[in-house]
Design a protein around this motif. Sequence first.
Motif, PDB file in Angstrom:
ATOM      1  N   THR A 152      13.040  -3.424 -18.150  1.00 23.55           N
ATOM      2  CA  THR A 152      14.516  -3.264 -17.866  1.00 23.55           C
ATOM      3  C   THR A 152      15.306  -2.716 -18.922  1.00 23.55           C
ATOM      4  O   THR A 152      15.463  -1.443 -18.700  1.00 23.55           O
ATOM      5  CB  THR A 152      14.838  -4.439 -17.403  1.00 23.55           C
ATOM      6  OG1 THR A 152      14.835  -5.033 -16.195  1.00 23.55           O
ATOM      7  CG2 THR A 152      16.089  -4.338 -17.122  1.00 23.55           C
ATOM      8  N   LEU A 170      16.515   1.528 -18.873  1.00 21.88           N
ATOM      9  CA  LEU A 170      18.101   1.231 -18.771  1.00 21.88           C
ATOM     10  C   LEU A 170      17.980   2.031 -19.847  1.00 21.88           C
ATOM     11  O   LEU A 170      19.154   3.263 -20.146  1.00 21.88           O
ATOM     12  CB  LEU A 170      18.507  -0.177 -19.016  1.00 21.88           C
ATOM     13  CG  LEU A 170      19.033  -1.210 -17.670  1.00 21.88           C
ATOM     14  CD1 LEU A 170      19.163  -2.305 -17.711  1.00 21.88           C
ATOM     15  CD2 LEU A 170      19.486  -0.499 -16.818  1.00 21.88           C
ATOM     16  N   LEU A 209      13.106   1.505 -13.116  1.00 27.03           N
ATOM     17  CA  LEU A 209      13.863   0.632 -12.832  1.00 27.03           C
ATOM     18  C   LEU A 209      13.573  -0.303 -11.782  1.00 27.03           C
ATOM     19  O   LEU A 209      13.226  -1.300 -11.753  1.00 27.03           O
ATOM     20  CB  LEU A 209      15.353   0.722 -12.949  1.00 27.03           C
ATOM     21  CG  LEU A 209      16.476  -0.547 -13.348  1.00 27.03           C
ATOM     22  CD1 LEU A 209      16.631  -0.866 -13.884  1.00 27.03           C
ATOM     23  CD2 LEU A 209      17.729   0.392 -12.469  1.00 27.03           C
TER      24      LEU A 209
END
Length: 447
Positions: A37, A41, A93
């Motif tokens: 993650t 990001l 993602l």
Amino acid sequence: MSTTVTPQPPVADDQVIERTVLAERPRSWWQLPTALTVLALAAFVLFGLRVPSGAHTTFQIAREGNLNPGGVIPETVDVPSAATAIVLAVLCLAIATFFWWASATIRGLDRRVRVTLLVVFGVLWVLSFLTWVNAGISQAVDLGSILQATLALAVPLTFGALSGVLSERAGLVNIAIEGQLLFGAFGAALVSSLVGGAAGPWAGLVAAPIMALVIGALLALFAVGYHVQQIIVGVVLNVFAVGLTSFFFGSVMQSDPARFNAPSRLPSWRIPVLADIPLVGRVLFDQNILVYLMWVIVALLTVALFRTRWGLRVRAVGEHPRAADTVGIDVARTRWTNVLMGSAVAGLGGATLTIGTNVAFGENMSAGKGYIALAAMILGRYHPVGALLAALMFAFADALQLRLSGGGRLPSEFLLMLPYIVTLFAVAGVVGRVRVPAADGEPYVKE
């Protein structure tokens, strides 16, 4: 107060007994999804949102002369940088979200599915990074050249990591991979120069593993024979290898380089048709024998360690040497054999540094590759295929550093740190806690 115990009916011989396993979430279940993650990001914010407006990135996929009937695969692909980087980051993602869902619902993913998704995530993330870092640059990103540089840098690391797998699966810590690589490079260059001609590189190829056996024999002698602390022995042997090769380099090779240190190279073996496949043809099918040997040794070692009686005995020695000795396995001989085999394999990696790349021997030319190979072995969970993938990952980060060193979007200091940043993320998020062979590093004294 008395308690009445109700007797249970006996179980019939043909009655099926079902075993119930309660699903339990491991303590480190959050590490991999969290790492993915964060990376996704970061790709979205840094690569997608910070691309200059209207910038484009060009990727070169095929080349003139490739096997490309009808031009199905375009030679270059021009994409809008911002939109492409954002889409790739969103896909990353999505994969991270899937790992969160699988971990939260305690659904065990098949290992092949897990590895496949991680590889896809890595490819998407790297493409997003390349799209951002090359945005607005007129020169196309040659993906084939990057892959070729990756494989060239990965070969010595893979041979070194396989040397560590052979030794440590038998319970002996092999810190001396650096010295084995250096002795292999020295022996290959020296013998190749002395023989000369077309036979020179082939003679060097034979000499490299033999020279590396010197370090392996010393390691086994002190660690197995005299039960000296294995890490200390490995470090001392590395220093010994650097000192001895530096002495002969300064006193012999530099005095007459044409005779003792002439560059030579193993010939490339091109496989027709396959070598013309766009993008991967030259990378996989137009290489010298050392690259082909790497693939063969990885496959053979995987089968031998996990599908043969010999591999079972080696792993038994590495996990519980006393139990192995009880059933008749010679622990000392097994460790001796594996250390010597691993040294010979590392010697082939050393040969890659000289006769594999047409480079003369240089003082301390291994430059820490043995320690990186040791990290690749640990990152690969002491498995030949895992060690290969980890070596490719390290080499890819190094190849990116070389490819991007001339650009101005990233500072040079960050590019030098790039391979180690990749290592930290991989160890912390992807691998987590690695299970070391139980008897690794422990000397065995027969009672």
